[in-house]
Design a protein around this motif. Structure first.
Motif, short mmCIF file in Angstrom:
data_model
loop_
_atom_site.label_atom_id
_atom_site.label_comp_id
_atom_site.label_asym_id
_atom_site.label_seq_id
_atom_site.Cartn_x
_atom_site.Cartn_y
_atom_site.Cartn_z
N GLU A 38 8.70 1.17 -16.61
CA GLU A 38 7.41 1.37 -16.54
C GLU A 38 7.31 0.26 -15.73
O GLU A 38 7.70 -0.69 -15.24
CB GLU A 38 7.37 0.63 -17.86
N GLY A 39 6.00 0.34 -15.24
CA GLY A 39 5.62 -0.49 -14.14
C GLY A 39 5.27 0.47 -12.52
O GLY A 39 5.40 -1.04 -11.82
N TRP A 40 6.62 1.18 -12.48
CA TRP A 40 7.08 1.44 -11.43
C TRP A 40 6.23 2.99 -11.17
O TRP A 40 6.86 3.99 -10.99
CB TRP A 40 8.52 1.58 -11.39
N ASP A 41 5.44 3.25 -10.89
CA ASP A 41 4.68 4.06 -10.26
C ASP A 41 3.67 4.02 -8.73
O ASP A 41 2.92 3.68 -9.48
CB ASP A 41 4.40 4.90 -11.34
N LEU A 42 4.30 3.64 -7.54
CA LEU A 42 3.21 3.33 -6.55
C LEU A 42 2.97 4.77 -6.49
O LEU A 42 3.85 5.55 -5.49
CB LEU A 42 3.94 2.14 -5.78
N LEU A 43 2.49 4.64 -4.92
CA LEU A 43 1.10 5.60 -4.56
C LEU A 43 1.05 4.63 -3.24
O LEU A 43 -0.28 3.73 -3.01
CB LEU A 43 0.06 6.35 -4.48
N LEU A 44 1.34 5.69 -1.71
CA LEU A 44 1.37 4.48 -0.46
C LEU A 44 0.30 5.09 0.18
O LEU A 44 0.82 7.10 1.05
CB LEU A 44 2.93 4.18 -0.26
N LYS A 45 -0.22 4.12 1.06
CA LYS A 45 -1.25 4.88 2.01
C LYS A 45 -0.37 4.03 3.31
O LYS A 45 0.71 3.78 3.04
CB LYS A 45 -2.65 4.01 1.94
N PRO A 46 -1.26 4.79 4.52
CA PRO A 46 -0.27 4.30 5.40
C PRO A 46 -0.78 3.02 6.00
O PRO A 46 -1.32 2.52 5.60
CB PRO A 46 -1.21 4.88 6.55
N GLY A 47 0.06 2.45 6.00
CA GLY A 47 0.53 0.87 6.94
C GLY A 47 1.21 0.38 5.93
O GLY A 47 2.14 0.73 5.01
N THR A 48 1.33 -1.15 5.83
CA THR A 48 2.03 -1.66 5.29
C THR A 48 1.04 -2.14 3.50
O THR A 48 0.34 -2.94 4.67
CB THR A 48 2.53 -3.33 6.15
N GLN A 49 1.26 -2.54 2.82
CA GLN A 49 1.20 -3.75 1.34
C GLN A 49 2.26 -4.14 0.78
O GLN A 49 3.72 -3.34 0.92
CB GLN A 49 0.93 -1.98 0.93
N ASP A 50 1.84 -5.51 0.26
CA ASP A 50 3.52 -6.11 -0.83
C ASP A 50 2.80 -5.05 -2.45
O ASP A 50 1.82 -5.49 -2.37
CB ASP A 50 2.77 -6.83 -0.29
#
Ligand SMILES: [Cu+2]
Length: 144
Positions: free
Chosen positions: A97-109
């Motif tokens: 649970e809580g681990w479902d990320l979508l990543l856009k180009p670039g760096t994100q925290d």
């Protein structure tokens, strides 16, 4: 006159500020998230600087900051996500649970919490990012 009325108030504020500064580390003992840098690369591979095979080791329920840099592979989602990141328990592939990320180009925290149960976990990409997408995974180990 004015000085007289402000001075006690100022002193009171200083007392409050100093008190807060002293007790806040105890109120937030885990506020120092460990930062883990991850590259979600254009060759559909996760990479961690300085590691040949990327692996994250964490304590149960440890708070982690994932600093993820995403570079586009071949294809992307309609919403512009170029990679994803999900966490599955290794033994039964149950999503954490809580681990479902979508990543856009670039760096994100991303502020994450490691699973409570010690054991092996698998991080997987959830965006069909290229023909090599199936191989886009890495390990996370929770050890007490
Ligand atoms: Cu991917």
């Amino acid at each position: 006159m004015i000085q007289k009325s402000i001075a006690p108030r100022l002193r009171a504020w200083i007392v409050v500020a100093v008190t807060l500064a002293c007790i806040s580390p105890q109120l937030h003992p885990q506020s120092q998230h460990r930062i883990i840098e991850i590259l979600a690369d254009h060759d559909s591979r996760y990479k961690i600087p300085g590691q040949k095979e990327p692996i994250i080791t964490a304590k149960p329920s440890e708070q982690l900051t994932l600093r993820i840099t995403a570079r586009k592979a071949k294809t992307q989602n309609r919403d512009g996500s170029i990679h994803g990141l999900t966490l599955l328990r290794a033994k039964d592939k149950k999503p954490v649970e809580g681990w479902d990320l979508l990543l856009k180009p670039g760096t994100q925290d991303f502020e994450m919490v490691a699973p409570t149960d010690p054991g092996e976990y698998i991080i997987e990409c959830t965006v069909i990012c290229s023909p090599d997408h199936e191989g886009m995974n890495m390990r996370l180990v929770v050890a007490p």
